[in-house]
Design an enzyme around this catalytic site. Structure first.
Site, PDB file in Angstrom:
ATOM      1  N   LYS A  63       0.818  -1.212   0.000  1.00  0.00           N
ATOM      2  CA  LYS A  63       0.000   0.000   0.000  1.00  0.00           C
ATOM      3  C   LYS A  63       0.856   1.268   0.000  1.00  0.00           C
ATOM      4  O   LYS A  63       0.376   2.339  -0.346  1.00  0.00           O
ATOM      5  CB  LYS A  63      -0.960   0.016   1.188  1.00  0.00           C
ATOM      6  CG  LYS A  63      -0.312   0.108   2.548  1.00  0.00           C
ATOM      7  CD  LYS A  63      -1.359  -0.006   3.662  1.00  0.00           C
ATOM      8  CE  LYS A  63      -0.743   0.083   5.050  1.00  0.00           C
ATOM      9  NZ  LYS A  63      -0.125   1.374   5.332  1.00  0.00           N
ATOM     10  N   ASP A  64       2.145   1.146   0.369  1.00  0.00           N
ATOM     11  CA  ASP A  64       3.046   2.303   0.390  1.00  0.00           C
ATOM     12  C   ASP A  64       3.815   2.487  -0.909  1.00  0.00           C
ATOM     13  O   ASP A  64       4.578   3.448  -1.048  1.00  0.00           O
ATOM     14  CB  ASP A  64       4.063   2.163   1.535  1.00  0.00           C
ATOM     15  CG  ASP A  64       3.423   2.202   2.912  1.00  0.00           C
ATOM     16  OD1 ASP A  64       2.372   2.855   3.053  1.00  0.00           O
ATOM     17  OD2 ASP A  64       3.970   1.566   3.836  1.00  0.00           O
ATOM     18  N   ARG A  89      -8.163   8.443   3.343  1.00  0.00           N
ATOM     19  CA  ARG A  89      -9.180   7.423   3.040  1.00  0.00           C
ATOM     20  C   ARG A  89     -10.008   7.112   4.276  1.00  0.00           C
ATOM     21  O   ARG A  89     -11.245   7.081   4.223  1.00  0.00           O
ATOM     22  CB  ARG A  89      -8.481   6.148   2.533  1.00  0.00           C
ATOM     23  CG  ARG A  89      -9.400   4.936   2.378  1.00  0.00           C
ATOM     24  CD  ARG A  89      -8.587   3.692   2.057  1.00  0.00           C
ATOM     25  NE  ARG A  89      -7.660   3.346   3.117  1.00  0.00           N
ATOM     26  CZ  ARG A  89      -7.991   2.631   4.196  1.00  0.00           C
ATOM     27  NH1 ARG A  89      -9.228   2.208   4.372  1.00  0.00           N
ATOM     28  NH2 ARG A  89      -7.074   2.339   5.108  1.00  0.00           N
ATOM     29  N   ARG A  90      -9.327   6.869   5.408  1.00  0.00           N
ATOM     30  CA  ARG A  90     -10.057   6.573   6.642  1.00  0.00           C
ATOM     31  C   ARG A  90     -10.839   7.786   7.114  1.00  0.00           C
ATOM     32  O   ARG A  90     -11.981   7.667   7.566  1.00  0.00           O
ATOM     33  CB  ARG A  90      -9.072   6.111   7.724  1.00  0.00           C
ATOM     34  CG  ARG A  90      -8.426   4.763   7.430  1.00  0.00           C
ATOM     35  CD  ARG A  90      -7.361   4.413   8.444  1.00  0.00           C
ATOM     36  NE  ARG A  90      -6.696   3.154   8.102  1.00  0.00           N
ATOM     37  CZ  ARG A  90      -5.402   2.932   8.228  1.00  0.00           C
ATOM     38  NH1 ARG A  90      -4.603   3.893   8.684  1.00  0.00           N
ATOM     39  NH2 ARG A  90      -4.884   1.769   7.903  1.00  0.00           N
ATOM     40  N   ARG A 118       0.810  10.195  13.293  1.00  0.00           N
ATOM     41  CA  ARG A 118       1.972   9.711  12.555  1.00  0.00           C
ATOM     42  C   ARG A 118       2.806   8.802  13.443  1.00  0.00           C
ATOM     43  O   ARG A 118       2.642   8.757  14.647  1.00  0.00           O
ATOM     44  CB  ARG A 118       2.837  10.892  12.089  1.00  0.00           C
ATOM     45  CG  ARG A 118       2.254  11.736  10.955  1.00  0.00           C
ATOM     46  CD  ARG A 118       2.205  10.997   9.634  1.00  0.00           C
ATOM     47  NE  ARG A 118       3.442  10.295   9.338  1.00  0.00           N
ATOM     48  CZ  ARG A 118       4.537  10.862   8.842  1.00  0.00           C
ATOM     49  NH1 ARG A 118       4.559  12.147   8.585  1.00  0.00           N
ATOM     50  NH2 ARG A 118       5.603  10.131   8.582  1.00  0.00           N
ATOM     51  N   ARG A 144       2.235   4.714  17.462  1.00  0.00           N
ATOM     52  CA  ARG A 144       0.816   5.113  17.429  1.00  0.00           C
ATOM     53  C   ARG A 144       0.057   4.490  18.599  1.00  0.00           C
ATOM     54  O   ARG A 144      -0.783   5.150  19.227  1.00  0.00           O
ATOM     55  CB  ARG A 144       0.197   4.707  16.085  1.00  0.00           C
ATOM     56  CG  ARG A 144       0.850   5.397  14.896  1.00  0.00           C
ATOM     57  CD  ARG A 144       0.154   5.048  13.589  1.00  0.00           C
ATOM     58  NE  ARG A 144       0.957   5.476  12.446  1.00  0.00           N
ATOM     59  CZ  ARG A 144       0.480   5.641  11.220  1.00  0.00           C
ATOM     60  NH1 ARG A 144      -0.799   5.395  10.972  1.00  0.00           N
ATOM     61  NH2 ARG A 144       1.264   6.019  10.237  1.00  0.00           N
ATOM     62  N   CYS A 157      -2.548  14.651  -6.843  1.00  0.00           N
ATOM     63  CA  CYS A 157      -2.725  15.165  -5.484  1.00  0.00           C
ATOM     64  C   CYS A 157      -3.203  14.027  -4.593  1.00  0.00           C
ATOM     65  O   CYS A 157      -3.575  12.963  -5.068  1.00  0.00           O
ATOM     66  CB  CYS A 157      -3.726  16.319  -5.464  1.00  0.00           C
ATOM     67  SG  CYS A 157      -5.361  15.880  -6.073  1.00  0.00           S
TER      68      CYS A 157
END
Length: 311
Positions: A80-81, A128-129, A146, A152, A240
């Site tokens: 995903k990164d 997204r979340r 972050r 976290r 973007c």
């Protein structure tokens, strides 16, 4: 033969690289695998929201540069990164079995998404979340979060947030599943593109390395899912940061795809969902493009134009 894996220094990145190392050495006892720790830009900039940095290679560029210089042979990424456009000379060689692709809510054992108090503070670094939370619970106060997974969770335990949202895959891989209070169904929160899949990147032309990595690690189902989801992302990307998600369940040649695009506040939200037949990776790529184009035609293009104007 020695294969050098370039890896970030976080607990999760090291776990992922160690796992790939183990798979290769189990399958190929004559191959020695070494880890080379590398610090990325994303590891250095921890006080700025991801969306404001706007660098698509935030967690990969320094490792990719090391591969191109010949200092390491492969990299293990949370897929995903990984940007959809890779540097010239590099390719994705293999895709791991998919760990739980869903999002997880953690709240020190106190809440689920539905019973969070009105105005509760929820931490996430993901647009997204954020957009999907705004639709489900518009009363929540969403603040940026972050740091690595352990950082976290520590911030949650220190009382900075009532709850945080993380990828379930990372939490489970680190053995912290007991910290999860709720797993959010994809029907509630559509996951990120390729969430839960590890992507192994290497140099084009390294045929022997690619053969070893694919035999040791590659999952056909994950490769199909990743191809659909990354084609979707490649088509939608508008230069973007955009709240979007795409998630595919593969069952033989039948695939169930959920995807969405939204504005930042979830006020303009467009979703596509359906079951399709996919026979090969070329058809998978075309399907991802098709789903993206339908979303863009349904209003997604206007969302992208507005986001670009606001930059």
């Amino acid at each position: 033969m020695v294969i050098r894996i370039g890896t970030r220094k976080s607990k999760l990145a090291l776990w992922q690289s160690e796992w790939v190392k183990l798979q290769i050495e189990k399958k190929f006892p004559d191959v020695r695998v070494e880890l080379v720790k590398i610090t990325t830009k994303g590891d250095k900039i921890l006080d700025v929201p991801l969306a404001k940095i706007g660098d698509k290679g935030l967690f990969t560029k320094e490792i990719e540069d090391a591969m191109l210089r010949g200092e390491v042979d492969i990299a293990v990424h949370s897929l995903k990164d990984v940007p959809t456009k890779l540097p010239e000379g590099l390719k994705l060689m293999a895709f791991s079995d998919r760990e739980d692709p869903r999002d997880a809510l953690l709240s020190n054992g106190r809440y689920t998404l539905s019973n969070l108090p009105e105005g509760a503070v929820v931490g996430t670094s993901s647009l997204r979340r954020r957009a999907q939370l705004k639709i489900i619970r518009p009363d929540l106060r969403i603040e940026d979060l972050r740091g690595n997974v352990d950082t976290r969770i520590r911030k949650l335990k220190e009382g900075n947030y009532d709850a945080i949202i993380l990828a379930a895959a990372g939490v489970k891989r680190l053995g912290w599943e007991e910290e999860i209070d709720e797993i959010l169904s994809p029907s509630v929160m559509i996951p990120s593109v390729s969430q839960g899949i590890l992507g192994i990147e290497g140099r084009e032309g390294d045929k022997e390395v690619e053969s070893i990595v694919r035999e040791a690690v590659n999952s056909t189902e994950s490769e199909v899912a990743a191809t659909i989801e990354r084609a979707f992302l490649r088509t939608v990307e508008g230069g973007c940061q955009v709240p979007l998600g795409c998630y595919t369940v593969v069952n033989g040649e039948r695939v169930h795809v959920r995807a969405f695009i939204s504005d930042l506040n979830g006020e303009f939200f467009h979703k596509e969902e359906g079951v399709f037949e996919v026979k090969d990776l070329e058809e998978a790529d075309k399907l991802g493009v098709s789903v993206a184009e339908r979303l863009l035609s349904a209003g997604g293009r206007e969302i992208l134009e507005e986001l670009l104007r606001c930059q």
